[in-house]
Design an enzyme around this catalytic site. Structure first.
Site, PDB file in Angstrom:
ATOM      1  N   SER A 237      12.959  53.158  65.173  1.00  0.00           N
ATOM      2  CA  SER A 237      12.947  52.979  63.725  1.00  0.00           C
ATOM      3  C   SER A 237      12.557  54.294  63.062  1.00  0.00           C
ATOM      4  O   SER A 237      12.265  55.278  63.737  1.00  0.00           O
ATOM      5  CB  SER A 237      11.958  51.879  63.333  1.00  0.00           C
ATOM      6  OG  SER A 237      10.635  52.343  63.565  1.00  0.00           O
ATOM      7  N   LYS A 238      12.555  54.257  61.741  1.00  0.00           N
ATOM      8  CA  LYS A 238      12.293  55.472  60.954  1.00  0.00           C
ATOM      9  C   LYS A 238      11.020  56.195  61.389  1.00  0.00           C
ATOM     10  O   LYS A 238      10.981  57.410  61.407  1.00  0.00           O
ATOM     11  CB  LYS A 238      12.176  55.113  59.470  1.00  0.00           C
ATOM     12  CG  LYS A 238      13.510  55.071  58.780  1.00  0.00           C
ATOM     13  CD  LYS A 238      13.356  55.451  57.299  1.00  0.00           C
ATOM     14  CE  LYS A 238      14.710  55.444  56.618  1.00  0.00           C
ATOM     15  NZ  LYS A 238      15.251  54.076  56.471  1.00  0.00           N
ATOM     16  N   ARG A 239       9.997  55.405  61.730  1.00  0.00           N
ATOM     17  CA  ARG A 239       8.728  56.082  62.006  1.00  0.00           C
ATOM     18  C   ARG A 239       8.785  56.912  63.293  1.00  0.00           C
ATOM     19  O   ARG A 239       7.894  57.706  63.566  1.00  0.00           O
ATOM     20  CB  ARG A 239       7.570  55.081  62.047  1.00  0.00           C
ATOM     21  CG  ARG A 239       7.545  54.206  63.244  1.00  0.00           C
ATOM     22  CD  ARG A 239       6.566  53.057  63.079  1.00  0.00           C
ATOM     23  NE  ARG A 239       6.906  51.991  63.990  1.00  0.00           N
ATOM     24  CZ  ARG A 239       6.535  51.962  65.262  1.00  0.00           C
ATOM     25  NH1 ARG A 239       5.790  52.932  65.737  1.00  0.00           N
ATOM     26  NH2 ARG A 239       6.906  50.971  66.032  1.00  0.00           N
TER      27      ARG A 239
END
Ligand code: GLU
Length: 465
Positions: A237-239
Site C-alpha cells: 500500500s501507499k505507506r
C-alpha cells in the site's frame, strides 16, 4: 497448441508494480513456450476507465519493455459480441432474465445469508410473459449441485461448492456486460490458453469455468499468482512507498533491472539474483511461482539496480544523469556536460539509482569559481594553502592525466612534503568539488580534466577564493 497469454488491466489508475509483474510473467511464459502475449484493456466500466489510465498502462509497459505481440484489445468495443454470447446462453437455458426489484433482491440476500447459501432469484425457474418490458438483468444459471474444481497451476486444485456460487449477473439492466462474462468471451475469442493473474481473481476462476462449460468452450489453464506484499508482510500500500511503475522510473531504476527484480518476486531460478531476459525466458515456468506472497525488498532492488547501472552503457547513463540535473534545474554548460560524461564511468560503480548518479555527478557541472564549503574552508589554513599551491604547480606539469599516473603523482607529492595523503586529500577534494560528493582524488581530477582541475584549485587558493 500455441500458448497464448494476456495481461488484462482495468484502466482506473496508474500501472502498479503488481500489475507490471503479472504482465511480465505472462510475457515470460508466452516467450518460454514459443507463444504469444496479448494485452487487453478492460474498460467495460466506462465510468471508472480513463484515457489517462490507459496511457499510463501503455507508457508503463513500454518503459518496462513488456510489450504485447499484437495491437491491444479494448474490451468496451466488444460489447455487442458479449451480448450475443449472453443470448446464446439464454437459448441454451444456461441464463435467465431476472426481474427482481431492488427490494426483492435485498430480501433474497437476507434469506440467503440466514440460510448460508448464495442468492438465487425466483426468476431462475420462471419465465416472464411475452412482451414484458420491465427492466431486468440477465443472470447465469449456475448448477446447484456438485463442485467446480479450478486446476490452478500455482495453487493446485481448488474446489468450490457450486451451491456457494451465486447466479452472477451477465448483463446489467442497461445492457452492459459484466466483468466475468466479458473476460470469458474475450479470452475465448482471443485464443487465450493460459490465464495468469493475481490471486484476488481465484474466486472468479470458478465462475468463469462454469460459463466456459455452459458454452462448450475449452477452459483455459489458470495460474493465480500471489500478490506482492510490502517489506513488513502486509498487502502493498501507499505507506510502503512507491507503487506505480512510473514512480520507479522517476526514482532512477533501470527498466532492465526492474524486469530482473520483478521476475524474482515470487519466482526464481535457484539462487540466481541476476539474469538476462534470455535466461528468464529459458527458465521461467509459471508452475514454479511460489504460493506465498512475495515481499518487496528495497535493499535487494537497489542491489540489482546497482549491478545493472554498472553494466549499462556510459552514454545512456550520462543522458539519464543529465535529465536528472535538468529536472532539478541545474545549469548545464557544454563544458559541464563534457565533464559529466567523463565522470560517469568513474562514479557509476557507486550509484544504486539514476538519482544517485545525479548526486554523484553534480560536482562536474559546477562552474568556476565553484566556491568552497565551510568544512573545506576550515581546512584551508595558510600551511595547507601553500602546500596545495605547490601541488597545483606540480600537477600542471604532470605528463600523464590518468587515474594511475595521478595517483602516483599525489603519493609522490605527499612524500616529498613529508606528510600523509590524509593531510592533503580532504582539502584538495573540497577545492575541486565545491563540497559536492566526488569520487577519489585521481577519479575527480580525471573527470574534471587538467584545465578545470587546476583552475578550480587556483580559484580556491586565490585570496578571494
Ligand atoms: N481486469 C482485471 C483487473 O485488472 C483482471 C482480469 C483478469 O486478468 O482476468 O483486475
Amino acid at each position: 497448441m500455441t500458448v497464448v497469454t494476456r495481461f488484462a488491466p482495468s484502466p482506473t489508475g496508474s500501472l502498479h508494480i503488481g500489475g507490471a509483474r503479472t504482465a511480465l510473467f505472462n510475457l515470460l511464459y508466452a516467450r518460454h513456450a514459443g507463444g504469444r502475449f496479448l494485452l487487453r484493456i478492460e474498460d467495460t466500466d466506462r465510468e471508472r476507465s480513463t484515457a489517462a489510465a490507459v496511457q499510463a498502462i501503455f507508457d508503463g509497459l513500454n518503459w518496462l519493455g513488456v510489450t504485447p505481440d499484437a495491437e491491444p484489445v479494448f474490451q468496451h468495443t466488444r460489447a455487442e459480441r458479449h451480448r450475443e454470447v449472453v443470448m446464446q446462453l439464454l437459448a441454451r437455458g444456461r441464463a435467465y432474465r431476472d426481474y427482481m426489484t431492488v427490494e426483492e433482491l435485498e430480501a433474497e440476500r437476507e434469506r440467503a445469508r440466514a440460510e448460508g447459501r448464495a442468492i438465487r432469484s425466483v426468476w431462475r425457474d420462471r419465465t416472464a410473459e411475452p412482451g414484458d418490458n420491465r427492466p431486468h438483468v440477465i443472470r447465469f444459471k449456475g448448477p446447484l449441485q456438485g463442485e467446480t474444481v479450478v486446476q490452478d497451476l500455482v495453487k493446485g486444485p481448488v474446489v468450490f461448492r457450486n451451491i456457494e456460487l451465486d447466479d452472477l449477473v451477465l448483463l446489467r439492466s442497461d445492457g452492459a456486460p459484466t466483468y466475468n462474462l466479458a473476460v470469458v468471451v474475450d479470452d475465448h475469442d482471443m485464443g487465450v490458453t493460459h490465464v495468469i493473474r493475481g490471486d484476488d481473481h481465484l474466486n472468479n476462476a470458478a465462475r468463469q469455468s462454469l460459463i466456459y462449460q455452459a458454452l462448450d468452450w475449452p477452459v483455459p489453464a489458470f495460474a493465480h499468482i500471489p500478490l506482492i506484499h510490502g517489506p513488513d508482510g502486509a498487502k502493498l500500500s501507499k505507506r510502503h512507498g512507491a507503487q506505480a511503475v512510473s514512480e520507479f522510473a522517476d526514482m532512477g531504476y533501470l527498466p532492465e533491472a526492474m524486469r530482473n527484480y520483478l521476475a524474482r518476486l515470487g519466482w526464481g531460478h535457484g539462487d540466481d539474483e541476476l539474469f538476462t531476459d534470455e535466461q528468464a525466458i529459458a527458465w521461467f515456468d509459471v508452475a514454479d511461482v511460489v504460493k506465498a506472497p512475495a515481499r518487496l525488498d528495497w535493499a535487494k532492488l537497489n542491489f540489482v539496480n546497482q549491478q545493472y547501472i554498472r553494466a549499462a552503457d556510459d552514454d545512456r547513463l550520462a543522458g539519464m544523469a543529465l535529465k536528472v540535473h535538468r529536472d532539478r534545474g541545474v545549469l548545464i554548460t557544454r563544458s559541464g556536460e563534457a565533464r559529466l560524461r567523463a565522470a560517469v564511468p568513474i562514479v557509476k560503480e557507486g550509484a544504486q539509482t539514476i538519482l544517485q548518479l545525479g548526486d554523484l555527478t553534480l560536482f562536474t557541472l559546477k562552474e568556476r569559481p565553484v566556491g568552497v564549503d565551510e568544512k573545506t574552508a576550515q581546512l584551508l589554513t595558510e600551511e595547507t594553502r601553500a602546500r596545495l599551491d605547490r601541488l597545483r604547480i606540480r600537477l600542471a606539469e604532470a605528463a600523464d592525466w590518468t587515474p594511475p599516473a595521478l595517483e602516483a603523482e599525489l603519493r609522490a607529492f605527499a612524500e616529498s612534503e613529508g606528510v600523509g595523503l590524509g593531510k592533503i586529500g580532504p582539502a584538495l577534494r573540497g577545492c575541486l568539488s565545491g563540497g559536492a560528493p566526488a569520487p577519489d582524488l585521481a577519479g575527480t581530477l580525471t573527470a574534471l580534466g587538467r584545465d578545470e582541475s587546476l583552475g578550480r584549485l587556483a580559484d580556491a587558493l586565490s585570496p578571494v577564493g
